[in-house]
Scaffold this active site. Structure first.
Site, short mmCIF file in Angstrom:
data_model
loop_
_atom_site.label_atom_id
_atom_site.label_comp_id
_atom_site.label_asym_id
_atom_site.label_seq_id
_atom_site.Cartn_x
_atom_site.Cartn_y
_atom_site.Cartn_z
N PHE A 192 2.90 -5.84 -1.89
CA PHE A 192 3.98 -6.32 -2.75
C PHE A 192 3.50 -7.55 -3.52
O PHE A 192 3.68 -7.66 -4.74
CB PHE A 192 5.21 -6.65 -1.90
CG PHE A 192 6.47 -6.91 -2.68
CD1 PHE A 192 7.46 -5.95 -2.78
CD2 PHE A 192 6.68 -8.13 -3.31
CE1 PHE A 192 8.64 -6.19 -3.49
CE2 PHE A 192 7.85 -8.38 -4.02
CZ PHE A 192 8.82 -7.41 -4.10
N PRO A 205 4.21 6.86 6.37
CA PRO A 205 4.61 5.46 6.63
C PRO A 205 4.24 4.48 5.53
O PRO A 205 4.73 3.35 5.52
CB PRO A 205 3.84 5.12 7.93
CG PRO A 205 3.50 6.42 8.55
CD PRO A 205 3.28 7.35 7.41
N GLU A 206 3.35 4.88 4.62
CA GLU A 206 2.89 3.94 3.59
C GLU A 206 4.01 3.59 2.62
O GLU A 206 4.85 4.43 2.29
CB GLU A 206 1.70 4.51 2.83
CG GLU A 206 0.48 4.78 3.71
CD GLU A 206 -0.13 3.52 4.30
OE1 GLU A 206 0.31 2.40 3.94
OE2 GLU A 206 -1.06 3.64 5.14
#
Length: 444
Positions: free
Chosen positions: A404, A67-68
């Site tokens: 991000f 999921p990372e």
């Protein structure tokens, strides 16, 4: 298209001006750039390999919890590069094998086949190799004589947690806590995801409870395992050896974006944001080891850079993520304060939210490739271009605890922006204490 002479964008800019032929050219241009480990933790800790064998070429592979996302995986690369450096200091000739990209949660273009993507499509391999020896996975297959991995170590936390509430570094071979994502085939090999390479198989799989920094694995790999190729699965379990130190920044600086992605981002800046390196004082050196300028020397383009994280962040009802209305209010305030007429927005907002955001912020500029361009760039390439454009803004504001945004902070630190223009985040609408991101100063 709006002419650059316009003082303000009134519609959302859709980027379609680069033809497929030009992109193809740039992509090609950029790319030119029997096992004694069944008992890994024996009581005697006796080395199972000779001194002569230790000098032979060995391969370290790794993977991360599925999921990372893309940017956490970039962070784990820094940890693995540090481990390889530690191994090589002891005389072993280790090479880091780069795990192919693909099938990530945030890559949600349904029509794209996005697996088995080499690192060279997103990063400069030449730059990475200046810091630590790395090879692509398919190069490993060729050198290794086939898609075989000798030993997989599945890393996991300790089931009992910290002993007596005390944290200490330790490693133990333990039963697997979670169900293994590997299964034996008729020949006795282990099969698994292996980055979409169905032909890949492992000879042995062992679960290891690990609590510590990446270098804690070095003694095990040096003395207890004779395998030529070792894969660490769930590598995010290990911590940074030297977070924010020189070793960390050397590896982070070496993660230079692929040239074709930087060129596309630069062309977009020039055409839609009146931004060039000369005017913005953001001159870039292809050799990252020569990138060192006076802190705060970068001015940035005449636009506000924004990363507005949505989707899973708002689904989790995070108190530190604003509503669209709250985000737009902050954006307007920053544009007025810094006398900026243009805002570039990188966001994962869905279609309905984008319509609402565009209604409230009609002067918003976004990078949106055509379908043909997206097939070449992939979702990962678009994310990098978004980060590259945000990294060159006069002022940047991101989303709380988003990797991000963290990567944009680092990129701006490398470009030598004033920290006050970089380490900023949106506050939740009702957040009482809006702590801003920590400034991790670059170390050369």
């Amino acid at each position: 298209r709006r002419n650059m002479a316009c003082s303000k964008f009134n519609i959302q800019v859709v980027y379609t001006s680069f033809c497929v032929f030009f992109l193809s050219f740039l992509v090609v241009f950029s790319l030119l750039e029997t096992i004694a480990c069944d008992n890994v933790f024996s009581a005697s800790q006796t080395p199972s390999i000779s001194v002569a064998a230790a000098k032979e070429l060995r391969y370290l592979l790794y993977d991360i919890n599925p999921p990372e996302g893309f940017n956490l995986r970039r962070d784990v690369y820094i940890r693995m590069a540090s481990l390889v450096k530690t191994l090589r200091k002891e005389g072993d000739d280790w090479v880091l094998v780069l795990p192919p990209w693909g099938r990530l949660y945030h890559w949600q273009s349904p029509d794209l086949h996005q697996i088995r993507i080499p690192w060279g499509e997103f990063f400069s391999l030449t730059s990475l190799q200046v810091n630590v020896p790395v090879i692509e996975y398919e190069e490993f297959i060729a050198e290794n004589g086939g898609p075989f991995i000798d030993q997989v170590l599945v890393l996991q936390n300790y089931a009992e947690g910290w002993t007596d509430g005390k944290w200490e570094e330790k490693l133990d071979e333990r039963p697997c806590i979670e169900k293994l994502m590997y299964s034996k085939d008729k020949q006795g090999y282990y099969r698994g995801w292996f980055w979409g390479y169905e032909e890949t198989r492992a000879r042995n799989v062992t679960c290891i409870s690990a609590q510590g920094h990446a270098s804690i694995m070095a003694p095990v790999l040096q003395k207890n395992i004779s395998a030529v190729s070792v894969m660490l699965d769930r590598a995010e379990t290990l911590l940074h050896d030297h977070y924010a130190g020189k070793d960390y920044w050397d590896t982070r600086r070496s993660m230079v974006f692929a040239k074709h992605l930087r060129l596309i981002g630069d062309a977009f800046r020039a055409k839609y944001l009146n931004s060039t390196d000369d005017r913005d004082h953001t001159t870039y050196n292809e050799d990252w080891t020569r990138m060192k300028a006076k802190p705060g020397s970068a001015r940035g383009g005449p636009y506000l850079g924004v990363h507005l994280r949505r989707k899973d962040f708002i689904w989790g009802h995070r108190d530190d993520v604003p509503s669209l209305k709250g985000a737009v209010k902050k954006i307007r305030s920053l544009m007025k304060k810094h006398k900026l007429d243009t805002v570039f927005v990188a966001t994962d907002a869905d279609g309905e939210e984008l319509k609402e955001l565009n209604r409230m912020l009609p002067d918003m500029v976004r990078f949106e490739p055509s379908k043909e361009d997206l097939e070449l760039l992939k979702d990962g390439g678009v994310a990098i271009i978004d980060q590259w454009i945000c990294a060159h803004a006069r002022f940047f504001i991101g989303t709380s605890v988003s990797t991000f945004s963290f990567r944009i902070h680092e990129e701006r630190e490398i470009l030598n922006f004033d920290p006050k223009t970089t380490y900023n985040r949106f506050c939740g609408d009702s957040e009482k204490q809006c702590e801003q991101p920590t400034h991790w100063k670059i170390v050369y």
